[in-house]
Scaffold this active site. Sequence first.
Site, PDB file in Angstrom:
ATOM      1  N   TYR A   1     -55.705   3.177 -30.241  1.00 57.96           N
ATOM      2  CA  TYR A   1     -54.578   2.269 -30.026  1.00 57.96           C
ATOM      3  C   TYR A   1     -53.385   3.080 -29.539  1.00 57.96           C
ATOM      4  CZ  TYR A   1     -57.266  -1.086 -32.847  1.00 57.96           C
ATOM      5  OH  TYR A   1     -58.234  -1.925 -33.343  1.00 57.96           O
TER       6      TYR A   1
ATOM      7  N   HIS B   1     -67.773  -7.392 -26.199  1.00 61.94           N
ATOM      8  CA  HIS B   1     -66.712  -6.738 -26.966  1.00 61.94           C
ATOM      9  C   HIS B   1     -65.973  -7.778 -27.817  1.00 61.94           C
ATOM     10  CE1 HIS B   1     -63.053  -4.382 -27.750  1.00 61.94           C
ATOM     11  NE2 HIS B   1     -63.796  -3.315 -27.484  1.00 61.94           N
TER      12      HIS B   1
END
Length: 233
Positions: free
Chosen positions: A70, A190
């Site tokens: 992230y 995903h």
Amino acid sequence: MKKVKQFIDNDWWPVLEPEFEKPYYQKLRKFLVEEYNNHTIYPAMQRIFQAFEWTPFSKTKVVILGQDPYHGPHQAIGLSFAVEPSVPVPPSLRNIYKELDHDLGIKPVNHGYLKSWADQGVLLLNSVLTVRDGLAFSHQGKGWEQLTDYAIEQLSKRPEPVVFILWGRAARNKIKLIDTKTNIVIQSAHPSPLSANRGFFGSRPFSKTNAALEAMGEKPINWQLPEHVTISN
């Protein structure tokens, strides 16, 4: 940057050590020194190899492969999909929790700290281990993929089979590194909001993983995360 060995103090070290001597890693290391000295980079330097540190090579039963960390403040902790307990659960992880509820009836917790999975042998590995603040994929193609591909290959070659969970195209492309005759591969779309409805929801990866582990004679993963967590560095 400090010596890698102090951040991988378990049986991953003899597996990965030869890679750290190769020219591609020496080039990557110089790049990282420059990046950490001049930019905000995630995760913190001491957590780059956290996935390996928390899930030793011989204890790895499951691999959940992500792309890169992230890129927002206080999020990345060195594990794919996981974040610090103090930050909101990211959208992809929220969808993982939704599927976990649908699959096994496990209700979502209010944090994204996945250490209890790592402690049970779930290697939460990103293909790229660092990223510049606010710039997703900014450290792709710098050498990390060569190191993490090697780690996947070494797990695939182990006498003890591994369950590889591959979500999304980037992860599924790694299947070429895996001996599918001796290991189990579970793949789907995903969990990101852009693709979760295209095959991730309803794929039941958690029950499939546990069924595979039990068939191998291994203890299944307790996917229930604790409501309250203690941060470990």
